[in-house]
Design an enzyme around this catalytic site. Structure first.
Site, PDB file in Angstrom:
ATOM      1  N   HIS B  62     132.138 -41.618  30.595  1.00 22.85           N
ATOM      2  CA  HIS B  62     132.947 -42.240  29.538  1.00 22.85           C
ATOM      3  C   HIS B  62     134.401 -42.150  29.979  1.00 22.85           C
ATOM      4  O   HIS B  62     134.953 -41.063  30.059  1.00 22.85           O
ATOM      5  CB  HIS B  62     132.759 -41.496  28.211  1.00 22.85           C
ATOM      6  CG  HIS B  62     131.344 -41.523  27.720  1.00 22.85           C
ATOM      7  ND1 HIS B  62     130.865 -42.516  26.899  1.00 22.85           N
ATOM      8  CD2 HIS B  62     130.292 -40.698  27.948  1.00 22.85           C
ATOM      9  CE1 HIS B  62     129.576 -42.296  26.632  1.00 22.85           C
ATOM     10  NE2 HIS B  62     129.198 -41.190  27.267  1.00 22.85           N
ATOM     11  N   ARG B  64     136.868 -43.934  28.461  1.00 21.89           N
ATOM     12  CA  ARG B  64     137.695 -44.010  27.246  1.00 21.89           C
ATOM     13  C   ARG B  64     138.697 -45.156  27.188  1.00 21.89           C
ATOM     14  O   ARG B  64     139.402 -45.277  26.209  1.00 21.89           O
ATOM     15  CB  ARG B  64     138.457 -42.693  27.020  1.00 21.89           C
ATOM     16  CG  ARG B  64     137.596 -41.432  27.017  1.00 21.89           C
ATOM     17  CD  ARG B  64     136.534 -41.459  25.966  1.00 21.89           C
ATOM     18  NE  ARG B  64     135.851 -40.170  25.835  1.00 21.89           N
ATOM     19  CZ  ARG B  64     134.646 -40.035  25.295  1.00 21.89           C
ATOM     20  NH1 ARG B  64     133.990 -41.098  24.837  1.00 21.89           N
ATOM     21  NH2 ARG B  64     134.091 -38.847  25.197  1.00 21.89           N
ATOM     22  N   ASP B 305     127.247 -37.525  32.198  1.00 21.85           N
ATOM     23  CA  ASP B 305     127.671 -37.804  30.822  1.00 21.85           C
ATOM     24  C   ASP B 305     129.087 -37.264  30.604  1.00 21.85           C
ATOM     25  O   ASP B 305     129.394 -36.645  29.588  1.00 21.85           O
ATOM     26  CB  ASP B 305     126.694 -37.194  29.801  1.00 21.85           C
ATOM     27  CG  ASP B 305     126.939 -37.733  28.388  1.00 21.85           C
ATOM     28  OD1 ASP B 305     127.755 -38.667  28.236  1.00 21.85           O
ATOM     29  OD2 ASP B 305     126.300 -37.213  27.449  1.00 21.85           O
TER      30      ASP B 305
END
Lengths: 189, 428, 306
Positions: B62, B64, B305
């Site tokens: 991620h 962002r 992750d």
């Protein structure tokens, strides 16, 4: 009454004996008489012992007074912990004991009883504690030993023994009620 | 511009293993062999005693951006990736706006190009806004550069929508990735449901919340024939079902994260928000199952992750704090730990970080084959170091591994023939 | 013996001796609360902050009265969700309060672990006045005090805790303390209200209330969260009340001298029949009265200089 013979055999190795059982017993008899003399009998008289040594001595005085006058004067027990002036400074709070003053103090002459009078801070706390419980006519003070070094303007009315000490000496009153032989000692460092 | 990597132990999973030199030229692997001579105009990297591997591929990060640049940007995320040996990362679409259209996909690719570090490949959303209702323009997403589709973090609860997504994805040869969580069963939960959650008074997420969705997705994959990839599986039940599904020939692959084979729910005690992730840390038995799954090939891939969150967000009380930890800069030593422990061979471990993930999304990555993009990680397998989040390249510091003494460190990372990260000096 | 702790967050770390010290100290304060002048100067100059993120007039008032009777200065701070600026964490709020030189912070919060998070971040002593479903240690201590006041010994005491254990911080704190003190703890309620793995804490679970109450010395009723009716935990209040409501008939199943407790506020006619709440076996009002003395004891024991 206690009948330990007057000799120095009760003196322990690391203690200096100041009063033995006989000395204590005679002092209590004298104080009982002085209290009665000063207050002209037992009318409106009450005793309050300061935990824990003072409570034992107060009970002894009540018995003495009873044997002289045939009257059981009211007795109370006072724990002064909550009134100490060093609570805010201590890391761990001292254990609380129960306060029990099961009579109305209004118009009574209350004789506070403690074992050793030293800086006077305990007595200051005790007087504040008493005042929160009622309004005695008069408060008097009886102690078994006055060792001096007052830090507050406090004076005892009845004294078992005046004991000159140096500030850092430790004076201990050991009593039968706590499983000790009655005696007053200075601990040797 | 060429680079010769000399004398390292080359591990190219499924293709080659042994002491060899690797020659990089014009951004591609030019040769792998003994006694290759140094190019006149190039660099030589002495890799004696080091591991030389394809750069790692992470199917699950991620970054962002757009929307939450205070947690991570594509620039900072890429820097973290290459510092951890990852040369290709696939970023999940739960940005703001959600990557459910061509514009966002192109924005991400442009940012990645400007960062110029790792290959950042976007994963597109399955449904518009990841709301689980209407399919996103999956064909368009594919054309503009998405390598897979997922509504990660907001699993598609409606099974009909999921069925249609799987069917539709077949047309574009796209892998469908699902974060398996039944949102009703998990509602309000913030850690694994069990004795620890009971003692801490925290709402739990039962293992069954994952298991029922794994079961559903396997059935739908069987029904549609779609390529299904299960993100971060964490329960013994999931592992068992995937193993059985693979045996029956269902097109399924699965990934596990280092925290799910390293840590248990016990770490939550003390309300440690760095132990809060979704799926939650589970039990010792689940860890054993995940390890067994990795060992026997049920779990194909190790992914991180990588989920950065700002310090103040993780400083909230446990129920308020967001799920997730960063992982790119700690994944390698934790994975090598499985080798030390005897769970995986070194080659298996490298495979789960390189060729296996590449093949799950059909990427031409994760290999040192001649002609392949020269993405390389050079690693000192023996170096001991202490995890110090203040030294992370990531913008965020949310890791439960702070202070851990770990073994195995990336020395040099090469992307497209360019050295993008190094700890040792490179000689001319 | 003293309570050498900066904070009181949970009853798990407390030893039996420490629990008994709190109860004995509370005894001394029980005498103080019986006086004409109910105030002592023990905490003069100390500042106690009641930081209540969740409304609870009852617990806050009890702490406030306790602190005032110890002569502490008391500030009540109840940040409503709207007034706490979004993004300000619990720690930010607490550090602001600490800057006001709070000696003790009493925290009520809807999240489990909030008290521990706070305690790790501030120098002030923190007393947990209820954090989510986790614990409510002072409530359990006043419950223990009330049981002991009735002359009951904890060892072998049969205590039935009835209701929604899974969402109850009162239940958790009581379970931890009672088990430690050697009591037999029974949890009574439907399986939907029993948290995962709770038997491993050393309790017995009963789905049948009559069976769970048989021979009990203490019946501790939990408050039913009425909003959980429907899909979540029980079908209707009517059915719950019939299966798990405490009636006079059910009290008769318990030991002859059994007492009935409830942390309040009561849903009369739901978890407890009105005639039970007002009966002789009910000690519900004693619990409230004892709350002040127990909290005085805790504030006193925790007020040592840091």
């Amino acid at each position: 009454m206690m009948t330990t013979p007057l000799n120095k055999s009760v003196e322990r190795k690391d203690e200096k004996l100041i009063m033995d059982a006989g000395d204590i017993s005679r002092a209590m008899i004298r104080i009982a008489h002085e209290i009665l003399e000063r207050n002209k009998g037992v009318k409106d008289l009450a005793l309050v012992g300061i935990r824990t040594g003072g409570v034992h001595l107060a009970h002894r005085l009540v018995k003495r007074i009873h044997s002289i006058e045939g009257v059981l004067v009211p007795i109370g027990e006072l724990d002064i912990t909550l009134y100490r002036d060093d609570l805010a400074l201590r890391k761990n709070q001292p254990i609380l004991r129960k306060t029990s003053v099961p009579f109305d103090m209004t118009n009574k002459v209350v004789v506070l009883v403690d074992d050793v009078l030293f800086t006077g801070r305990t007595i200051r706390a005790a007087m504040d504690g008493l005042m929160d419980l009622g309004r005695p006519e008069e408060i008097q003070l009886a102690v078994l030993v006055d060792r001096g070094h007052r830090q507050l303007p406090i004076k005892a009315n009845y004294i078992g023994k005046n004991l000159p000490t140096s500030r850092d000496e430790q004076v201990q009153v050991l009593l039968d009620e706590d499983g000790e032989d009655d005696r007053v000692v200075i601990l040797k460092s | 511009m060429s680079i010769l990597i000399k004398g390292g132990r080359v591990i190219d999973p499924g293709r080659f293993g042994g002491i060899a030199d690797v020659l990089i030229d014009k951004g591609k692997i030019a040769a792998v062999g003994s006694n290759l001579s140094a190019p006149v105009d190039g660099w030589t990297i002495h890799a004696d005693g080091k591991l030389v591997m394809p750069g790692f591929v992470d199917l699950h990060v991620h970054f962002r951006e757009p929307g939450f640049e205070y947690k991570e940007t594509i620039q900072s995320g890429s820097a973290a990736a290459v510092a951890g040996g990852f040369t290709t990362v696939c970023c999940m679409p739960n940005t703001n706006p959600v990557n459910d259209n061509q514009a966002v996909t192109e924005f991400i690719l442009e940012r990645a190009r400007l960062a110029g570090l790792a290959n950042v490949l976007p994963v597109g959303a399955i449904t518009k806004g990841s709301e689980g209702k209407e399919l996103a323009e999956i064909g368009d997403l594919r054309r503009s550069g998405c390598v897979a589709i997922s509504d990660d973090g907001k699993p598609v609860m409606n099974s009909l929508v999921m069925r249609r997504a799987m069917e539709y994805a077949l047309a574009f040869d796209l892998t469908v990735v699902d974060h398996c969580e039944d949102l009703h069963l998990a509602e309000g939960g913030c850690m694994n449901e069990g004795l620890v959650s009971t003692e801490l008074g925290l709402p739990g997420i039962p293992a069954a919340a994952e298991d029922v969705m794994v079961a559903r997705n396997l059935s739908l994959s069987e029904l549609t024939g779609a390529r299904l990839h299960l993100a971060h599986i964490s329960t013994a039940g999931s592992v068992r079902m995937v193993r059985e599904a693979k045996a029956r020939g269902i097109h399924v692959t699965a990934e596990a994260c280092p925290h799910h084979f390293m840590l248990t729910e016990e770490l939550v005690r003390g309300y440690n928000t760095h132990a809060k992730m979704n799926p939650p840390l589970r039990t010792w038995a689940d860890i054993q199952a995940v390890k067994e799954g990795l060992r026997d090939g049920t779990i194909d891939v190790i992914a991180t992750d990588h989920a950065p969150h700002a310090t103040q967000e993780k400083q909230q009380d446990f129920t308020e704090a967001p799920f997730g930890i960063v992982g790119l800069e700690t994944a390698l030593p934790l994975t090598l730990g499985l080798v030390e422990e005897g769970v995986l061979s070194l080659e298996q471990a490298v495979q789960k970080l390189t060729s296996a993930p590449a093949s799950v999304f059909g990427l031409k990555k994760g290999t040192l084959a001649v002609g392949a993009d020269a993405d390389v990680a050079i690693v000192d397998q023996q170096e001991l170091w202490e995890v110090d989040p203040s030294k992370f390249r990531s913008k965020s510091r949310n890791t439960p591994f702070a202070g851990w003494k770990v073994k195995g460190r990336v020395n040099t990372t090469i992307v497209g023939g360019r050295v993008v990260f190094k700890t040792d000096p490179v000689e001319r | 013996m003293s309570l050498k702790r900066k904070d009181l967050l949970s009853l798990v770390p407390l030893s039996v001796d420490e629990i008994m010290l709190v109860l004995e100290t509370a005894d001394s304060f029980k005498e103080v609360t019986g006086r004409e002048i109910k105030k002592v100067p023990a905490l003069r100059g100390k500042t106690v902050v009641n930081l209540f993120f969740e409304p609870s007039t009852r617990t806050r008032t009890s702490f406030e009265l306790a602190a005032k009777r110890l002569s502490a200065d008391v500030i009540n701070f109840s940040p409503s969700s709207s007034s706490v600026v979004k993004g300000e964490t619990l720690l930010d709020t607490a550090r602001n309060i600490e800057a006001m030189q709070a000696d003790i912070i009493v925290l009520r919060h809807s999240s489990a672990g909030a008290a521990e998070t706070l305690a790790n971040g501030v120098k002030s002593s923190v007393i947990n006045a209820g954090d989510g479903w986790h614990e409510h240690p002072t409530q359990a201590l006043l419950d223990l005090y009330t049981i002991r006041q009735r002359g009951m010994n904890f060892h072998g005491l049969r205590v039935a805790i009835v209701g929604d254990v899974s969402h109850s911080r009162v239940a958790r704190s009581n379970i931890y303390a009672l088990i430690k003190l050697g009591a037999e703890v029974r949890l009574v309620g439907p399986p939907t209200m029993m948290p995962c793995g709770v038997e491993k804490l050393g309790v017995k679970v009963y789905y049948d209330m009559d069976e769970g109450l048989r021979g009990a010395n203490v019946i501790m009723m939990l408050r039913l969260q009425l909003e959980r009716q429907g899909r979540a935990q029980f079908p209707t209040i009517r059915e719950y009340s019939r299966l798990y409501g405490l009636t006079v008939e059910r009290v008769r199943l318990a030991d002859a001298g059994a007492i009935v407790m409830h942390p309040g506020p009561i849903n009369r006619g739901v978890e407890i029949a009105p005639d039970v709440a007002d009966s002789l076996s009910s000690v519900i009002l004693d619990q409230v009265a004892n709350g002040v003395a127990v909290r005085m004891g805790i504030l006193y024991l925790m007020s040592g200089a840091n």
